[in-house]
Design an enzyme around this catalytic site. Structure first.
Site, PDB file in Angstrom:
ATOM      1  N   LYS A 206       0.857  -1.199   0.000  1.00  0.00           N
ATOM      2  CA  LYS A 206       0.000   0.000   0.000  1.00  0.00           C
ATOM      3  C   LYS A 206       0.888   1.242   0.000  1.00  0.00           C
ATOM      4  O   LYS A 206       1.694   1.450   0.903  1.00  0.00           O
ATOM      5  CB  LYS A 206      -0.912   0.002   1.238  1.00  0.00           C
ATOM      6  CG  LYS A 206      -1.713   1.304   1.425  1.00  0.00           C
ATOM      7  CD  LYS A 206      -2.670   1.229   2.626  1.00  0.00           C
ATOM      8  CE  LYS A 206      -3.320   2.589   2.925  1.00  0.00           C
ATOM      9  NZ  LYS A 206      -4.210   2.564   4.108  1.00  0.00           N
TER      10      LYS A 206
ATOM     11  N   ASP B 171      -2.376   9.994   4.182  1.00  0.00           N
ATOM     12  CA  ASP B 171      -3.803   9.695   4.319  1.00  0.00           C
ATOM     13  C   ASP B 171      -4.476  10.719   5.225  1.00  0.00           C
ATOM     14  O   ASP B 171      -4.422  10.616   6.446  1.00  0.00           O
ATOM     15  CB  ASP B 171      -3.967   8.275   4.897  1.00  0.00           C
ATOM     16  CG  ASP B 171      -5.430   7.846   4.967  1.00  0.00           C
ATOM     17  OD1 ASP B 171      -6.284   8.572   4.430  1.00  0.00           O
ATOM     18  OD2 ASP B 171      -5.697   6.776   5.554  1.00  0.00           O
TER      19      ASP B 171
ATOM     20  N   LYS C 139      -9.713  12.761   8.771  1.00  0.00           N
ATOM     21  CA  LYS C 139      -9.262  12.266  10.076  1.00  0.00           C
ATOM     22  C   LYS C 139      -9.069  13.437  11.035  1.00  0.00           C
ATOM     23  O   LYS C 139      -8.683  14.520  10.600  1.00  0.00           O
ATOM     24  CB  LYS C 139      -7.894  11.572   9.915  1.00  0.00           C
ATOM     25  CG  LYS C 139      -7.922  10.211   9.274  1.00  0.00           C
ATOM     26  CD  LYS C 139      -6.499   9.647   9.230  1.00  0.00           C
ATOM     27  CE  LYS C 139      -6.431   8.342   8.451  1.00  0.00           C
ATOM     28  NZ  LYS C 139      -7.158   7.228   9.086  1.00  0.00           N
TER      29      LYS C 139
ATOM     30  N   ASP D  79       1.559   5.928   5.877  1.00  0.00           N
ATOM     31  CA  ASP D  79       0.578   5.061   5.221  1.00  0.00           C
ATOM     32  C   ASP D  79       1.112   4.401   3.944  1.00  0.00           C
ATOM     33  O   ASP D  79       0.374   3.722   3.231  1.00  0.00           O
ATOM     34  CB  ASP D  79      -0.713   5.851   4.940  1.00  0.00           C
ATOM     35  CG  ASP D  79      -1.962   4.988   5.077  1.00  0.00           C
ATOM     36  OD1 ASP D  79      -1.871   3.898   5.670  1.00  0.00           O
ATOM     37  OD2 ASP D  79      -3.022   5.402   4.568  1.00  0.00           O
TER      38      ASP D  79
ATOM     39  N   ASP E  26     -12.031   7.315   3.888  1.00  0.00           N
ATOM     40  CA  ASP E  26     -10.849   6.947   4.662  1.00  0.00           C
ATOM     41  C   ASP E  26     -10.509   5.459   4.517  1.00  0.00           C
ATOM     42  O   ASP E  26      -9.464   5.012   4.960  1.00  0.00           O
ATOM     43  CB  ASP E  26     -11.082   7.308   6.134  1.00  0.00           C
ATOM     44  CG  ASP E  26      -9.795   7.412   6.918  1.00  0.00           C
ATOM     45  OD1 ASP E  26      -8.709   7.395   6.287  1.00  0.00           O
ATOM     46  OD2 ASP E  26      -9.865   7.507   8.158  1.00  0.00           O
TER      47      ASP E  26
ATOM     48  N   GLU F 282      -9.435   3.993   1.975  1.00  0.00           N
ATOM     49  CA  GLU F 282      -8.864   4.175   0.637  1.00  0.00           C
ATOM     50  C   GLU F 282      -7.837   3.111   0.289  1.00  0.00           C
ATOM     51  O   GLU F 282      -7.621   2.818  -0.884  1.00  0.00           O
ATOM     52  CB  GLU F 282      -8.225   5.571   0.532  1.00  0.00           C
ATOM     53  CG  GLU F 282      -6.793   5.701   1.069  1.00  0.00           C
ATOM     54  CD  GLU F 282      -6.649   5.405   2.552  1.00  0.00           C
ATOM     55  OE1 GLU F 282      -7.656   5.496   3.275  1.00  0.00           O
ATOM     56  OE2 GLU F 282      -5.527   5.076   2.992  1.00  0.00           O
TER      57      GLU F 282
ATOM     58  N   ARG G 237      -7.821  -0.115   0.647  1.00  0.00           N
ATOM     59  CA  ARG G 237      -8.380  -1.278  -0.061  1.00  0.00           C
ATOM     60  C   ARG G 237      -8.737  -0.933  -1.502  1.00  0.00           C
ATOM     61  O   ARG G 237      -8.720  -1.793  -2.370  1.00  0.00           O
ATOM     62  CB  ARG G 237      -9.576  -1.838   0.727  1.00  0.00           C
ATOM     63  CG  ARG G 237     -10.757  -0.919   0.821  1.00  0.00           C
ATOM     64  CD  ARG G 237     -11.719  -1.315   1.942  1.00  0.00           C
ATOM     65  NE  ARG G 237     -11.206  -0.944   3.269  1.00  0.00           N
ATOM     66  CZ  ARG G 237     -11.836  -1.213   4.409  1.00  0.00           C
ATOM     67  NH1 ARG G 237     -12.989  -1.847   4.408  1.00  0.00           N
ATOM     68  NH2 ARG G 237     -11.295  -0.864   5.566  1.00  0.00           N
TER      69      ARG G 237
END
Ligand code: BES
Ligand code: ZN
Ligand code: ZN
Length: 477
Positions: free
Chosen positions: A246, A251, A258, A270, A329, A331, A333
Protein backbone atom coordinates in the site's frame (compact mmCIF):
# COMPACT_ATOMS: atom_id res chain seq x y z
CA UNK A 1 25.05 3.36 7.50
CA UNK A 2 26.73 1.21 10.09
CA UNK A 3 29.48 -0.98 8.66
CA UNK A 4 29.44 -4.61 9.80
CA UNK A 5 32.56 -6.70 9.19
CA UNK A 6 34.03 -10.02 10.18
CA UNK A 7 37.21 -9.65 12.24
CA UNK A 8 39.77 -12.39 12.56
CA UNK A 9 41.69 -10.69 15.37
CA UNK A 10 40.94 -8.03 17.93
CA UNK A 11 43.74 -5.92 19.40
CA UNK A 12 43.77 -5.17 23.10
CA UNK A 13 43.10 -1.49 22.45
CA UNK A 14 39.84 -2.14 20.61
CA UNK A 15 36.48 -1.87 22.40
CA UNK A 16 34.60 -5.12 22.77
CA UNK A 17 31.33 -6.67 23.82
CA UNK A 18 32.05 -10.11 25.23
CA UNK A 19 29.03 -12.30 24.54
CA UNK A 20 28.84 -15.26 26.89
CA UNK A 21 26.72 -17.23 29.33
CA UNK A 22 26.98 -16.62 33.05
CA UNK A 23 29.04 -19.81 33.45
CA UNK A 24 31.80 -18.54 31.21
CA UNK A 25 35.33 -18.86 32.56
CA UNK A 26 36.54 -15.27 32.79
CA UNK A 27 39.95 -16.30 34.16
CA UNK A 28 41.70 -16.89 30.83
CA UNK A 29 40.77 -13.69 29.12
CA UNK A 30 43.23 -11.05 30.16
CA UNK A 31 41.03 -9.75 32.98
CA UNK A 32 42.86 -8.69 36.12
CA UNK A 33 42.10 -10.34 39.47
CA UNK A 34 40.09 -7.38 40.67
CA UNK A 35 38.13 -7.26 37.42
CA UNK A 36 37.23 -10.93 37.75
CA UNK A 37 36.18 -10.30 41.33
CA UNK A 38 33.99 -7.44 40.12
CA UNK A 39 32.45 -9.52 37.31
CA UNK A 40 31.64 -12.39 39.65
CA UNK A 41 30.07 -10.05 42.12
CA UNK A 42 27.92 -8.37 39.49
CA UNK A 43 26.78 -11.76 38.20
CA UNK A 44 26.03 -13.53 41.46
CA UNK A 45 25.05 -10.82 43.92
CA UNK A 46 23.52 -8.26 41.60
CA UNK A 47 22.24 -10.65 38.92
CA UNK A 48 23.47 -8.27 36.20
CA UNK A 49 23.13 -9.10 32.50
CA UNK A 50 25.26 -6.22 31.25
CA UNK A 51 28.59 -5.48 32.91
CA UNK A 52 30.77 -2.52 31.98
CA UNK A 53 34.50 -2.43 32.60
CA UNK A 54 36.47 0.66 31.67
CA UNK A 55 40.01 -0.60 31.09
CA UNK A 56 42.97 1.70 30.59
CA UNK A 57 42.99 1.50 26.79
CA UNK A 58 39.53 0.20 25.97
CA UNK A 59 35.94 -0.36 27.08
CA UNK A 60 34.75 -3.89 27.74
CA UNK A 61 31.06 -4.68 27.89
CA UNK A 62 30.03 -8.12 29.00
CA UNK A 63 26.65 -9.28 27.76
CA UNK A 64 25.22 -12.38 29.35
CA UNK A 65 23.21 -14.67 27.09
CA UNK A 66 20.09 -15.71 28.97
CA UNK A 67 18.11 -18.78 27.98
CA UNK A 68 14.45 -17.81 27.75
CA UNK A 69 11.57 -20.27 27.52
CA UNK A 70 11.75 -20.34 23.73
CA UNK A 71 14.65 -19.90 21.32
CA UNK A 72 13.12 -16.93 19.50
CA UNK A 73 12.72 -15.16 22.84
CA UNK A 74 16.39 -15.75 23.68
CA UNK A 75 17.35 -14.40 20.27
CA UNK A 76 15.17 -11.32 20.48
CA UNK A 77 16.33 -10.78 24.05
CA UNK A 78 19.81 -10.32 22.58
CA UNK A 79 18.64 -7.86 19.94
CA UNK A 80 16.98 -5.91 22.72
CA UNK A 81 20.02 -6.17 25.02
CA UNK A 82 22.10 -4.75 22.19
CA UNK A 83 19.92 -1.66 22.30
CA UNK A 84 20.80 -1.11 25.97
CA UNK A 85 24.50 -1.44 25.22
CA UNK A 86 24.06 0.84 22.21
CA UNK A 87 23.05 3.61 24.62
CA UNK A 88 26.26 3.07 26.59
CA UNK A 89 28.36 2.95 23.43
CA UNK A 90 27.12 6.27 22.14
CA UNK A 91 27.26 7.89 25.57
CA UNK A 92 30.93 6.88 25.69
CA UNK A 93 31.31 8.31 22.13
CA UNK A 94 32.86 5.10 20.79
CA UNK A 95 33.19 4.96 16.99
CA UNK A 96 33.64 1.20 16.74
CA UNK A 97 32.79 -1.89 18.74
CA UNK A 98 33.67 -5.54 18.33
CA UNK A 99 31.40 -8.37 19.33
CA UNK A 100 33.35 -11.32 20.65
CA UNK A 101 31.50 -14.61 20.31
CA UNK A 102 33.14 -16.23 23.31
CA UNK A 103 31.21 -19.51 23.28
CA UNK A 104 30.64 -20.17 19.58
CA UNK A 105 27.03 -19.10 19.60
CA UNK A 106 26.66 -17.78 16.09
CA UNK A 107 22.92 -17.08 15.90
CA UNK A 108 23.06 -15.24 19.23
CA UNK A 109 26.04 -13.23 18.01
CA UNK A 110 24.33 -12.28 14.74
CA UNK A 111 21.16 -11.30 16.60
CA UNK A 112 23.14 -9.09 18.95
CA UNK A 113 24.90 -7.43 16.02
CA UNK A 114 21.57 -6.96 14.28
CA UNK A 115 20.02 -5.32 17.34
CA UNK A 116 23.03 -3.04 17.68
CA UNK A 117 23.02 -1.99 14.01
CA UNK A 118 19.25 -1.44 13.94
CA UNK A 119 19.54 0.65 17.13
CA UNK A 120 22.09 2.83 15.37
CA UNK A 121 19.55 4.02 12.76
CA UNK A 122 18.82 7.76 12.66
CA UNK A 123 16.84 10.03 10.38
CA UNK A 124 18.70 13.36 10.42
CA UNK A 125 18.11 14.62 6.89
CA UNK A 126 16.18 17.67 8.05
CA UNK A 127 18.42 18.65 10.99
CA UNK A 128 20.69 21.62 10.45
CA UNK A 129 23.20 20.49 13.02
CA UNK A 130 23.45 16.85 12.01
CA UNK A 131 26.94 16.34 13.43
CA UNK A 132 25.78 17.26 16.91
CA UNK A 133 23.06 14.64 16.97
CA UNK A 134 24.73 11.89 14.98
CA UNK A 135 25.59 8.73 16.91
CA UNK A 136 29.33 8.16 17.23
CA UNK A 137 29.16 4.47 16.32
CA UNK A 138 30.21 3.78 12.72
CA UNK A 139 31.50 0.22 12.65
CA UNK A 140 30.64 -3.13 14.19
CA UNK A 141 33.16 -5.96 14.07
CA UNK A 142 32.19 -9.58 14.59
CA UNK A 143 34.82 -11.87 16.00
CA UNK A 144 33.39 -15.35 15.75
CA UNK A 145 34.54 -18.73 14.48
CA UNK A 146 31.09 -19.86 13.45
CA UNK A 147 29.65 -16.74 11.82
CA UNK A 148 30.48 -17.02 8.13
CA UNK A 149 31.45 -14.12 5.88
CA UNK A 150 28.27 -14.86 3.98
CA UNK A 151 26.07 -14.51 7.07
CA UNK A 152 27.73 -11.25 7.97
CA UNK A 153 27.33 -9.85 4.44
CA UNK A 154 23.69 -10.84 4.55
CA UNK A 155 23.20 -9.15 7.91
CA UNK A 156 24.64 -5.95 6.47
CA UNK A 157 22.20 -6.12 3.56
CA UNK A 158 19.21 -6.74 5.83
CA UNK A 159 20.12 -3.85 8.13
CA UNK A 160 20.63 -1.52 5.16
CA UNK A 161 17.33 -2.58 3.60
CA UNK A 162 15.47 -2.06 6.88
CA UNK A 163 17.05 1.39 7.19
CA UNK A 164 15.99 2.25 3.63
CA UNK A 165 12.45 1.23 4.45
CA UNK A 166 12.46 3.23 7.70
CA UNK A 167 13.68 6.32 5.89
CA UNK A 168 10.99 6.05 3.22
CA UNK A 169 8.38 5.96 5.99
CA UNK A 170 9.99 8.84 7.88
CA UNK A 171 10.09 11.09 4.82
CA UNK A 172 7.17 13.54 4.87
CA UNK A 173 4.81 13.83 1.92
CA UNK A 174 6.11 17.26 0.97
CA UNK A 175 9.17 15.36 -0.23
CA UNK A 176 7.86 11.86 -0.80
CA UNK A 177 4.80 12.16 -3.02
CA UNK A 178 3.74 9.31 -5.30
CA UNK A 179 6.11 10.45 -8.07
CA UNK A 180 9.06 10.63 -5.69
CA UNK A 181 8.25 7.23 -4.22
CA UNK A 182 8.48 5.73 -7.71
CA UNK A 183 11.80 7.54 -8.23
CA UNK A 184 13.11 6.05 -4.99
CA UNK A 185 12.23 2.58 -6.27
CA UNK A 186 14.10 3.33 -9.50
CA UNK A 187 17.16 4.32 -7.48
CA UNK A 188 16.94 1.09 -5.49
CA UNK A 189 16.59 -0.91 -8.69
CA UNK A 190 19.76 0.67 -10.09
CA UNK A 191 21.70 0.07 -6.91
CA UNK A 192 20.63 -3.52 -6.29
CA UNK A 193 20.08 -4.52 -9.92
CA UNK A 194 16.39 -5.23 -10.35
CA UNK A 195 13.97 -3.89 -12.95
CA UNK A 196 11.53 -1.05 -12.24
CA UNK A 197 8.71 0.10 -14.48
CA UNK A 198 6.53 3.05 -13.46
CA UNK A 199 3.07 3.72 -14.89
CA UNK A 200 2.14 7.41 -14.94
CA UNK A 201 -1.36 8.84 -14.61
CA UNK A 202 -2.09 8.56 -18.35
CA UNK A 203 -1.16 4.87 -18.35
CA UNK A 204 -3.15 4.25 -15.15
CA UNK A 205 -6.15 5.92 -16.83
CA UNK A 206 -5.67 3.87 -19.97
CA UNK A 207 -5.68 0.71 -17.85
CA UNK A 208 -8.89 1.92 -16.13
CA UNK A 209 -7.56 1.47 -12.60
CA UNK A 210 -10.64 3.05 -11.07
CA UNK A 211 -9.71 2.28 -7.46
CA UNK A 212 -6.40 4.11 -7.63
CA UNK A 213 -7.80 6.94 -9.76
CA UNK A 214 -10.79 7.55 -7.49
CA UNK A 215 -8.62 7.92 -4.38
CA UNK A 216 -6.40 10.28 -6.35
CA UNK A 217 -9.29 12.57 -7.39
CA UNK A 218 -8.94 14.84 -4.37
CA UNK A 219 -5.21 15.30 -4.86
CA UNK A 220 -3.10 17.83 -6.76
CA UNK A 221 -0.40 15.22 -7.33
CA UNK A 222 -0.62 12.41 -9.91
CA UNK A 223 -0.68 8.76 -8.83
CA UNK A 224 1.98 6.23 -9.80
CA UNK A 225 1.93 2.47 -10.19
CA UNK A 226 5.37 0.89 -9.79
CA UNK A 227 6.32 -2.61 -10.83
CA UNK A 228 9.63 -4.00 -9.64
CA UNK A 229 10.98 -7.30 -10.86
CA UNK A 230 13.88 -9.41 -9.70
CA UNK A 231 14.34 -12.50 -11.84
CA UNK A 232 17.68 -14.29 -11.40
CA UNK A 233 18.68 -17.02 -13.85
CA UNK A 234 18.87 -19.56 -11.04
CA UNK A 235 15.36 -18.84 -9.70
CA UNK A 236 13.88 -21.92 -8.05
CA UNK A 237 10.25 -20.94 -8.58
CA UNK A 238 8.58 -21.25 -11.99
CA UNK A 239 5.75 -18.85 -11.18
CA UNK A 240 6.70 -15.63 -9.43
CA UNK A 241 5.98 -14.58 -5.88
CA UNK A 242 4.32 -11.16 -5.97
CA UNK A 243 4.56 -8.59 -3.16
CA UNK A 244 2.03 -5.76 -3.15
CA UNK A 245 2.51 -2.71 -0.91
CA UNK A 246 0.00 0.00 0.00
CA UNK A 247 1.53 3.27 -1.15
CA UNK A 248 -0.73 5.93 0.32
CA UNK A 249 1.95 8.57 0.70
CA UNK A 250 -0.38 10.54 2.96
CA UNK A 251 -3.80 9.69 4.32
CA UNK A 252 -5.86 12.70 5.40
CA UNK A 253 -8.94 10.48 5.30
CA UNK A 254 -10.13 12.41 2.24
CA UNK A 255 -13.60 13.89 2.71
CA UNK A 256 -14.03 11.47 5.63
CA UNK A 257 -11.34 13.62 7.20
CA UNK A 258 -9.26 12.27 10.08
CA UNK A 259 -8.80 14.20 13.31
CA UNK A 260 -5.21 15.44 13.73
CA UNK A 261 -3.87 14.28 17.14
CA UNK A 262 -2.65 10.68 17.17
CA UNK A 263 -4.30 10.05 13.86
CA UNK A 264 -3.74 12.22 10.79
CA UNK A 265 -0.45 13.51 12.23
CA UNK A 266 1.14 10.07 11.71
CA UNK A 267 -0.28 9.39 8.27
CA UNK A 268 2.91 9.89 6.30
CA UNK A 269 3.39 6.28 7.44
CA UNK A 270 0.58 5.06 5.22
CA UNK A 271 3.05 3.90 2.58
CA UNK A 272 4.88 1.59 5.01
CA UNK A 273 3.67 -1.43 3.01
CA UNK A 274 5.22 0.09 -0.11
CA UNK A 275 8.42 0.80 1.82
CA UNK A 276 8.53 -2.83 2.98
CA UNK A 277 8.15 -4.06 -0.60
CA UNK A 278 10.89 -1.72 -1.88
CA UNK A 279 13.22 -2.67 0.98
CA UNK A 280 12.61 -6.37 0.43
CA UNK A 281 13.26 -6.12 -3.32
CA UNK A 282 16.51 -4.32 -2.51
CA UNK A 283 17.57 -6.97 0.02
CA UNK A 284 16.81 -10.06 -2.08
CA UNK A 285 18.49 -8.58 -5.15
CA UNK A 286 21.58 -7.52 -3.17
CA UNK A 287 21.80 -10.96 -1.57
CA UNK A 288 21.10 -12.61 -4.93
CA UNK A 289 18.49 -14.99 -3.55
CA UNK A 290 17.49 -17.60 -6.14
CA UNK A 291 13.84 -16.56 -6.28
CA UNK A 292 11.73 -14.73 -8.86
CA UNK A 293 9.86 -11.89 -7.12
CA UNK A 294 7.71 -9.06 -8.43
CA UNK A 295 6.89 -6.02 -6.30
CA UNK A 296 3.85 -3.86 -7.07
CA UNK A 297 3.08 -0.50 -5.48
CA UNK A 298 0.01 1.60 -6.28
CA UNK A 299 0.68 5.08 -4.89
CA UNK A 300 -1.22 8.31 -4.28
CA UNK A 301 -2.07 10.63 -1.43
CA UNK A 302 -5.62 10.67 -0.09
CA UNK A 303 -6.93 14.23 0.16
CA UNK A 304 -10.24 16.07 0.30
CA UNK A 305 -9.56 18.29 -2.74
CA UNK A 306 -12.36 19.87 -4.78
CA UNK A 307 -12.81 16.89 -7.01
CA UNK A 308 -12.45 14.27 -4.27
CA UNK A 309 -14.61 11.17 -4.43
CA UNK A 310 -17.57 11.44 -2.08
CA UNK A 311 -19.28 8.83 0.10
CA UNK A 312 -21.99 7.30 -2.06
CA UNK A 313 -19.95 7.30 -5.26
CA UNK A 314 -19.86 4.07 -7.22
CA UNK A 315 -16.41 3.27 -8.56
CA UNK A 316 -15.56 1.01 -11.51
CA UNK A 317 -12.56 -1.01 -10.48
CA UNK A 318 -9.75 -2.35 -12.70
CA UNK A 319 -11.19 -5.87 -12.71
CA UNK A 320 -14.64 -4.66 -13.83
CA UNK A 321 -16.33 -4.88 -10.42
CA UNK A 322 -18.13 -1.92 -8.85
CA UNK A 323 -17.64 -0.50 -5.35
CA UNK A 324 -19.99 1.74 -3.45
CA UNK A 325 -17.56 4.03 -1.65
CA UNK A 326 -19.07 4.89 1.72
CA UNK A 327 -16.00 6.08 3.58
CA UNK A 328 -13.21 8.00 1.87
CA UNK A 329 -10.85 6.95 4.66
CA UNK A 330 -11.08 3.29 3.61
CA UNK A 331 -8.86 4.17 0.64
CA UNK A 332 -6.15 1.56 1.08
CA UNK A 333 -8.38 -1.28 -0.06
CA UNK A 334 -9.44 0.76 -3.12
CA UNK A 335 -5.91 1.08 -4.46
CA UNK A 336 -4.80 -2.39 -3.35
CA UNK A 337 -7.78 -3.98 -5.11
CA UNK A 338 -6.53 -2.71 -8.45
CA UNK A 339 -2.98 -3.85 -7.73
CA UNK A 340 -4.11 -7.31 -6.59
CA UNK A 341 -6.27 -7.69 -9.70
CA UNK A 342 -3.35 -6.58 -11.84
CA UNK A 343 -1.13 -9.23 -10.20
CA UNK A 344 -3.36 -11.96 -11.69
CA UNK A 345 -1.60 -11.54 -15.01
CA UNK A 346 1.61 -13.01 -13.58
CA UNK A 347 -0.11 -16.31 -12.61
CA UNK A 348 1.69 -16.04 -9.28
CA UNK A 349 2.57 -18.93 -7.03
CA UNK A 350 1.76 -16.69 -4.06
CA UNK A 351 0.89 -13.04 -3.46
CA UNK A 352 1.60 -11.28 -0.18
CA UNK A 353 0.28 -7.78 0.35
CA UNK A 354 1.47 -5.46 3.10
CA UNK A 355 -0.62 -2.50 4.16
CA UNK A 356 -1.20 -0.08 7.00
CA UNK A 357 -4.81 -0.89 6.34
CA UNK A 358 -6.95 -0.60 9.46
CA UNK A 359 -7.11 1.00 12.87
CA UNK A 360 -8.91 -2.20 13.83
CA UNK A 361 -5.65 -4.15 13.45
CA UNK A 362 -4.02 -1.78 15.95
CA UNK A 363 -7.00 -2.12 18.27
CA UNK A 364 -6.72 -5.92 18.07
CA UNK A 365 -3.02 -6.51 18.82
CA UNK A 366 -1.32 -3.13 19.19
CA UNK A 367 2.17 -2.54 17.87
CA UNK A 368 3.52 -5.98 18.83
CA UNK A 369 2.78 -7.81 15.63
CA UNK A 370 1.20 -8.15 12.22
CA UNK A 371 -2.46 -9.02 11.69
CA UNK A 372 -2.69 -11.61 8.94
CA UNK A 373 -5.30 -13.52 6.95
CA UNK A 374 -5.55 -15.14 3.57
CA UNK A 375 -6.10 -18.09 1.33
CA UNK A 376 -2.61 -19.59 1.13
CA UNK A 377 -2.21 -23.23 2.20
CA UNK A 378 -1.38 -24.16 5.80
CA UNK A 379 2.22 -24.95 4.93
CA UNK A 380 2.79 -21.47 3.53
CA UNK A 381 1.03 -19.87 6.48
CA UNK A 382 3.19 -21.81 8.91
CA UNK A 383 6.37 -20.86 7.07
CA UNK A 384 5.35 -17.22 7.24
CA UNK A 385 4.60 -17.51 10.95
CA UNK A 386 7.95 -19.21 11.49
CA UNK A 387 9.70 -16.31 9.75
CA UNK A 388 7.66 -14.06 12.02
CA UNK A 389 9.25 -15.69 15.06
CA UNK A 390 12.73 -15.80 13.48
CA UNK A 391 12.69 -12.06 12.91
CA UNK A 392 10.35 -11.17 15.78
CA UNK A 393 8.01 -9.54 13.28
CA UNK A 394 5.35 -11.84 14.62
CA UNK A 395 2.16 -12.78 12.85
CA UNK A 396 -1.30 -13.19 14.36
CA UNK A 397 -3.72 -14.91 12.03
CA UNK A 398 -7.35 -13.80 12.10
CA UNK A 399 -10.36 -15.95 11.22
CA UNK A 400 -11.44 -15.51 7.64
CA UNK A 401 -14.88 -17.11 7.72
CA UNK A 402 -17.49 -16.63 5.01
CA UNK A 403 -19.75 -14.81 7.50
CA UNK A 404 -17.68 -11.70 7.12
CA UNK A 405 -18.42 -11.54 3.38
CA UNK A 406 -21.97 -10.50 4.26
CA UNK A 407 -20.72 -7.34 5.92
CA UNK A 408 -19.42 -5.72 2.74
CA UNK A 409 -22.52 -6.28 0.63
CA UNK A 410 -23.89 -3.17 -1.08
CA UNK A 411 -27.46 -2.46 -2.14
CA UNK A 412 -26.44 -0.94 -5.44
CA UNK A 413 -22.91 -2.15 -6.28
CA UNK A 414 -20.90 -5.38 -6.13
CA UNK A 415 -19.57 -4.43 -2.70
CA UNK A 416 -19.08 -1.44 -0.41
CA UNK A 417 -15.76 -0.29 0.97
CA UNK A 418 -16.66 -0.52 4.67
CA UNK A 419 -17.97 -3.27 6.92
CA UNK A 420 -19.82 -3.03 10.20
CA UNK A 421 -18.60 -1.73 13.54
CA UNK A 422 -16.70 -4.93 14.38
CA UNK A 423 -13.99 -7.08 12.77
CA UNK A 424 -12.73 -4.12 10.77
CA UNK A 425 -9.40 -5.64 9.78
CA UNK A 426 -11.16 -8.80 8.57
CA UNK A 427 -13.79 -7.03 6.48
CA UNK A 428 -10.95 -5.05 4.87
CA UNK A 429 -9.30 -8.39 4.05
CA UNK A 430 -12.60 -9.74 2.74
CA UNK A 431 -12.85 -6.76 0.40
CA UNK A 432 -9.38 -7.52 -0.98
CA UNK A 433 -10.23 -11.18 -1.40
CA UNK A 434 -12.72 -10.22 -4.12
CA UNK A 435 -9.78 -9.24 -6.34
CA UNK A 436 -7.59 -12.35 -6.16
CA UNK A 437 -7.55 -15.69 -7.98
CA UNK A 438 -4.32 -17.09 -6.51
CA UNK A 439 -2.92 -18.19 -3.12
CA UNK A 440 -2.68 -15.03 -1.08
CA UNK A 441 -1.76 -13.59 2.31
CA UNK A 442 -2.74 -10.17 3.55
CA UNK A 443 -0.52 -8.56 6.20
CA UNK A 444 -2.04 -5.59 8.00
CA UNK A 445 0.96 -3.74 9.45
CA UNK A 446 -0.93 -0.70 10.78
CA UNK A 447 0.25 -1.47 14.34
CA UNK A 448 4.00 -2.13 14.01
CA UNK A 449 4.78 0.13 11.01
CA UNK A 450 5.27 3.35 12.93
CA UNK A 451 6.06 3.84 16.62
CA UNK A 452 5.43 7.00 18.63
CA UNK A 453 8.05 5.89 21.15
CA UNK A 454 11.02 3.63 20.54
CA UNK A 455 10.83 -0.03 21.52
CA UNK A 456 14.47 -1.11 21.96
CA UNK A 457 15.99 -1.59 18.47
CA UNK A 458 12.69 -0.65 16.84
CA UNK A 459 13.43 3.05 16.67
CA UNK A 460 10.80 5.76 16.98
CA UNK A 461 8.98 6.51 13.70
CA UNK A 462 9.18 4.07 10.79
CA UNK A 463 10.29 0.59 11.86
CA UNK A 464 10.88 -1.00 8.46
CA UNK A 465 8.57 -3.85 9.49
CA UNK A 466 8.12 -6.47 6.79
CA UNK A 467 11.60 -6.33 5.29
CA UNK A 468 13.28 -8.73 7.69
CA UNK A 469 10.19 -10.93 7.74
CA UNK A 470 9.90 -11.26 3.95
CA UNK A 471 13.63 -11.69 3.43
CA UNK A 472 13.63 -14.59 5.88
CA UNK A 473 10.53 -16.09 4.26
CA UNK A 474 11.85 -15.79 0.71
CA UNK A 475 15.23 -17.16 1.71
CA UNK A 476 13.86 -20.22 3.47
CA UNK A 477 11.33 -21.13 0.80
N1 BES B 1 -4.38 4.31 6.99
C1 BES B 1 -5.51 3.99 7.76
C2 BES B 1 -5.27 2.89 8.78
C3 BES B 1 -4.26 3.16 9.87
C4 BES B 1 -4.67 3.47 11.16
C5 BES B 1 -2.90 3.01 9.64
C6 BES B 1 -3.74 3.68 12.16
C7 BES B 1 -1.97 3.22 10.64
C8 BES B 1 -2.40 3.54 11.90
C9 BES B 1 -6.64 3.50 6.83
O1 BES B 1 -6.65 4.04 5.55
C10 BES B 1 -7.93 3.89 7.47
O2 BES B 1 -8.15 5.04 7.67
N2 BES B 1 -8.76 2.90 7.78
C11 BES B 1 -10.03 3.12 8.38
C12 BES B 1 -11.04 2.23 7.70
C13 BES B 1 -12.47 2.49 8.12
C14 BES B 1 -12.91 3.85 7.64
C15 BES B 1 -13.35 1.43 7.52
C16 BES B 1 -9.94 2.79 9.86
O3 BES B 1 -9.29 1.80 10.19
O4 BES B 1 -10.46 3.53 10.66
ZN1 ZN C 1 -7.68 5.89 5.45
ZN1 ZN D 1 -4.79 4.63 4.82
Amino acid sequence: MTLITKKATINNNEHIVLLCTKNYNFNNNGFSKSEIEFIKNELSKNDKKHIFINQYNRCVFIQIIEDKKEKHLTIDGLRRAANTIHTNIVESKLTSINIVDAENKSSETLAFAEGLALSNYQFLKYKKDKKKEEYSLKAIGIHSKNCSQNQIDELQIIVNATSISRTLVNEPVNFLNATQLAKEFQKLGKEADFGVEVFNKAKIKALKMGGLLSVNLGSQEPPTFSIMEYKPKNAKNKQPIVLVGKGVVYDTGGLSLKPTPNSMDMMKCDMAGAAAVGGTMYAIAKAKLPVHVIGIVPATDNRPGENAYVPGDVINMYNGMTVEMLNADAEGRMILADALAYAQKYKPQLVIDLATLTGAAVAAIGTSGIVAMGTADEKTKNKLKESGYNTFERIAEMPFWDDYDELIKSDIADMKNIGGPYAGSITAGKFLQRYINYPWMHLDIAGPAFLTAKDAYRTKGGTGVGVRLLFDFLKNN
